[in-house]
Enzyme design. Sequence first.
Site, PDB file in Angstrom:
ATOM      1  N   LYS A  78      -7.771  22.079 -36.656  1.00 62.09           N
ATOM      2  CA  LYS A  78      -8.612  20.701 -36.124  1.00 62.09           C
ATOM      3  C   LYS A  78      -9.328  21.682 -36.591  1.00 62.09           C
ATOM      4  CE  LYS A  78     -10.901  17.508 -33.970  1.00 62.09           C
ATOM      5  NZ  LYS A  78     -10.255  16.203 -32.444  1.00 62.09           N
ATOM      6  N   LYS A  99      -6.502  19.022 -39.474  1.00 63.24           N
ATOM      7  CA  LYS A  99      -7.243  17.399 -40.094  1.00 63.24           C
ATOM      8  C   LYS A  99      -8.847  18.440 -39.953  1.00 63.24           C
ATOM      9  CE  LYS A  99      -9.596  13.837 -36.558  1.00 63.24           C
ATOM     10  NZ  LYS A  99      -9.540  13.729 -35.184  1.00 63.24           N
TER      11      LYS A  99
END
Length: 329
Positions: free
Chosen positions: A196, A254
């Site tokens: 992420k 992400k």
Amino acid sequence: MFPLRRNRRLRTNESIRSLVRETIITPNDFLVPLFVVEGKGVKDEISSMPNYFRYSLDLLEKEVKELWGLGLKSVLLFVKVPDHLKDNKGTEALNPNGLMQRAIKTVKNVCPDMLVMTDVALDPYSSVGHDGIVQNGMIINDESAEVLARMALTHAQAGSDFIAPSDMNDGRTLQIRQLLEQEGFKNTGIMAYTAKYASSFYGPFRDALDSAPVDMIDVPKNKKTYQMDFGNRLEAVRETLIDIDEGADIVMVKPGLSYLDILRDIKNEVDVPVAVYQVSGEYAMIKAAAEKGWLNHDQVIIETTTAFKRAGADIIASYFAKDVVNLIS
């Protein structure tokens, strides 16, 4: 002299293109993010995410039934916590009768076979908008990971099928896995946000949950000390392998479109399912451009979600899930 091999023969019409297409999107590819709020009869459009909503629990039931009817079988729950319940320790996150815990039960009651994944991070519960406890101007790792594990346990107790830690604190996957095992939740899975990045594409999401870092003295102004540097590639693979060693069943990249190379790198390295998140900023950009008439909305959402699967995603978390399924059905 003419070429014996004419590749365009396989592009002549839609029938042949469909027959030889390598990557095909189906409803089974999607994980649907859902935002939940307190109240009754609430379906509140998010201003920076046109046609996407926050739902109170009664209307969450209706939305879940609609998703199931479309063949969408997995949801990822997020909650918008009232300000008066926020503090620097995420105390409300541990409330067994909190909004998240009630949302899990709501989904399972109305649709027992719906796969429920739940966000585990402190920022929705934090008075300073961070994914961990802030102390002396720093996000303290180990104490934060301990709270996240206890938070995850309450989700499992409420009926969550998969815990989805999105915080990027070190060691939190291991702490969650160990506590779940100790408490008898051996079949509760973990989908770790393992790569992420500290991205500028999260803005509308933070609007949706009112979870942006606050501008205060002794509070970090961004999340760069725990989310990944977007200039790094090899680090993503290292992070992923660690999460798998610590017990992650699924790993996630992400954001999505700007990180397709990362998605492919990770898919090439691991033997667990890989998820990707088409985040709020990606959603908002497509919506805004389509509103202006600069892009064809339907064509672009099919193209982008296909790109995720082509790059290696087994699971696509997307705010466009319903739109895509309606288009391909």
